[in-house]
Design an enzyme around this catalytic site. Structure first.
Site, short mmCIF file in Angstrom:
data_model
loop_
_atom_site.label_atom_id
_atom_site.label_comp_id
_atom_site.label_asym_id
_atom_site.label_seq_id
_atom_site.Cartn_x
_atom_site.Cartn_y
_atom_site.Cartn_z
N GLU A 176 0.82 -1.23 0.00
CA GLU A 176 0.00 0.00 0.00
C GLU A 176 0.84 1.27 0.00
OE1 GLU A 176 -3.02 -0.20 3.08
OE2 GLU A 176 -4.08 -1.78 1.99
N GLU A 295 -5.45 -8.37 -0.29
CA GLU A 295 -6.15 -8.06 0.98
C GLU A 295 -7.61 -7.87 0.63
OE1 GLU A 295 -4.62 -5.14 3.77
OE2 GLU A 295 -2.56 -5.62 3.17
O1 AHR Z 1 -5.05 -5.76 7.13
C1 AHR Z 1 -4.96 -4.63 7.94
C2 AHR Z 1 -4.26 -3.47 7.24
O2 AHR Z 1 -5.08 -3.02 6.20
C3 AHR Z 1 -2.96 -3.82 6.56
O3 AHR Z 1 -1.87 -3.72 7.43
C4 AHR Z 1 -2.86 -2.77 5.49
O4 AHR Z 1 -2.14 -3.22 4.37
C5 AHR Z 1 -4.29 -2.42 5.17
O5 AHR Z 1 -4.51 -1.06 5.14
#
Ligand code: AHR
Length: 502
Positions: A176, A295
């Site tokens: 990210e 994610e």
């Molecule tokens: O999964 C929780 C957080 O969400 C992670 O650390 C990040 O990559 C995202 O913003």
């Protein structure tokens, strides 16, 4: 079509979307809250094995059969010094970990993670630190994991217990990096330049590795989708995958719209896939880059903890989201989207796996399976072979966010060789059952082998330590197949998985 009319799903197994990548059923474990410490690794627990790994957690994860595991973050990775987490445990430093403002003891690191992956039969997918880390650190980690002995980092791995290389195939180029919250955040051009140099060095260490470029951290970012385009234009030939992240929420308490979220998820895939096509054309390239949705999950109830962070404590309870029935139905539709877009999506990691926004919760000696565990289990067990392009004719309903949407959300997997065929059906109706007719056009399946369902009258119902089995998949009566047609009635707020024998 009125709401009470019979819905129809028509199947032709020649209408193949794509082979389903098994990596669509992967997970993510971050040094965050109680995911690693107390979740996966807890030497003090009566459940700990000889390596300190939680045997009950390993068993649940083996059942889920997640094919790859992304690690060690997440936001955590952007400040992580991987060399802190190797070697004798009593010499590993305690650090103030800045992303989640917790104390990192480093008792679990790369070697323990690889052991954990081997235990549950999953492929490691390592992220390198492109925040505070250098391209040299990234290349050193590849050497540590993948080189034959005879050089500094490979010999260090051997000294730490493994003479044979770990052969880690999947690597993420940071996390990210478009987000201002990210440690070492960069703009698109600066990130892409750093990522391309890191990729170059990592490949000089091991040219067989496959790399994931950071895409936008959600479709709501102000730089989306330019961030994606710029990164891909600079790094196209060096990477095999491009990442997507998204967390769903029902903070408006609008269940009708929430259950229809697949409209937005598919739009997100379409847009990033269009960026891939555009960049490929601009580069006059024959190289392919696929999507890694590394994610994804529902996350909104335990958001406030993000602001409180960890108060510089070890393994503070953070992001411990409790999942209910409607969340599980959204997760099921999300998995349907993965199958329907299996042509471009090749990796997907549920974020995360234990305690932190996770299908599994633990206490020091007990484990609870949350509602979202069950759709993931069904897909992971049954979605094999090819994903099929179905004709779905279903009554429609009105949503505030997405307008008119079909009541049913469906996907199907077909494995001719194994003689297996599966259907995954979400009924979004809030109150009425939906009669369904399934019609196979080109094959005459003999019988429904398994029929499992997750359903209930209350979208807000959840599993708790007191009522751990309130929401789980239960066997239902198997519908008969007569002349290539099966009929069943789907209860409102339900997810049904059918395994069909050919
Ligand atoms: O999964 C929780 C957080 O969400 C992670 O650390 C990040 O990559 C995202 O913003």
């Amino acid at each position: 079509m009125s709401q009470s009319e019979t819905a129809r799903v028509t199947i032709d197994t020649k209408r193949v979307i794509s082979e389903i990548s098994p990596l669509l059923f992967s997970g993510f474990a971050e040094h965050l809250g109680r995911c690693i410490y107390e979740g996966i690794y807890d030497p003090a627990s009566p459940q700990a094995d000889e390596y300190g790994l939680r045997a009950d957690v390993l068993a649940a994860l083996r059942e889920l059969n997640l094919r790859a595991m992304r690690y060690p973050g997440g936001n955590f990775v952007s400040g992580y010094r991987w060399e802190d987490g190797i070697g004798p445990k009593d010499q590993r430093p305690r650090r103030r970990e800045m992303a989640w403002q917790s104390i990192e003891t480093n008792q679990f690191g790369t070697d323990e993670f690889i052991r954990f992956c081997r235990e549950i039969g999953t492929e490691p997918m390592l992220a390198v630190n492109l925040g505070t880390g250098t391209i040299q650190d990234a290349a050193n980690l590849v050497e540590y994991c993948n080189a034959q002995t005879g050089s500094h980092y490979a010999d260090l791995r051997a000294a730490n217990g493994s003479a044979s290389p770990y052969a880690v195939k999947y690597w993420c180029l940071g996390n990210e990096m478009d987000g201002i919250w990210q440690i070492g955040h960069l703009d698109a051009v600066d990130y892409a330049k750093k990522a391309s140099e890191a990729a170059k060095l990592m490949r000089l260490q091991d040219k067989s590795i496959e790399l994931v470029l950071c895409g936008s951290s959600s479709s709501k970012m102000p730089t989306y989708p330019d961030w994606d385009r710029i990164g891909l234009e600079i790094c196209w030939d060096l990477v095999q995958y491009h990442s997507m992240h998204y967390y769903a929420d029902n903070s408006d308490d609008d269940t009708g719209s929430y259950l229809a979220l697949s409209a937005e998820l598919e739009d997100y895939v379409d847009t990033v896939a269009a960026v891939l096509r555009t960049v490929k054309a601009k580069r006059r390239s024959k190289h392919e880059v696929y999507l890694s949705w590394d994610e994804w999950n529902v996350w909104y109830k335990a958001r406030e903890a993000t602001d409180l962070r960890g108060g510089w404590k070890e393994a503070p309870p953070l992001l411990e989201e409790v999942y209910n029935l409607e969340d599980a139905l959204v997760v099921a539709t999300w998995l349907n989207v993965f199958l329907r877009r299996a042509d471009v999506l090749k990796i997907a990691c549920i974020a995360q796996i234990v305690n932190v926004i996770a299908p599994i919760l633990t206490t020091s000696d007990k484990l609870l399976k949350q509602s979202i565990y069950y759709p993931l289990l069904m897909f992971s067990q049954m979605a094999r072979g090819n994903s099929l392009d179905l004709l779905v004719e279903a009554p429609r309903y009105e949503t505030k966010k997405f307008g008119d949407m079909p009541l049913l959300d469906v996907s199907s997997a077909h494995d001719a060789e194994a003689g297996a065929h599966s259907l995954f059906i979400v009924n979004r109706s809030l109150s009425e059952p939906t009669p369904l007719e399934i019609r196979w056009q080109d094959i005459k399946p003999t019988r429904v082998r398994t029929a499992q369902q997750l359903a209930g009258p209350d979208p807000a119902a959840f599993n708790s330590w007191e009522q751990p089995n309130r929401l789980t998949t239960r066997p239902i009566d198997k519908p008969e197949i007569v002349d290539g047609v099966a009929r069943l009635s789907l209860p409102p707020l339900s997810f049904t998985a059918l395994g069909v024998e050919l």
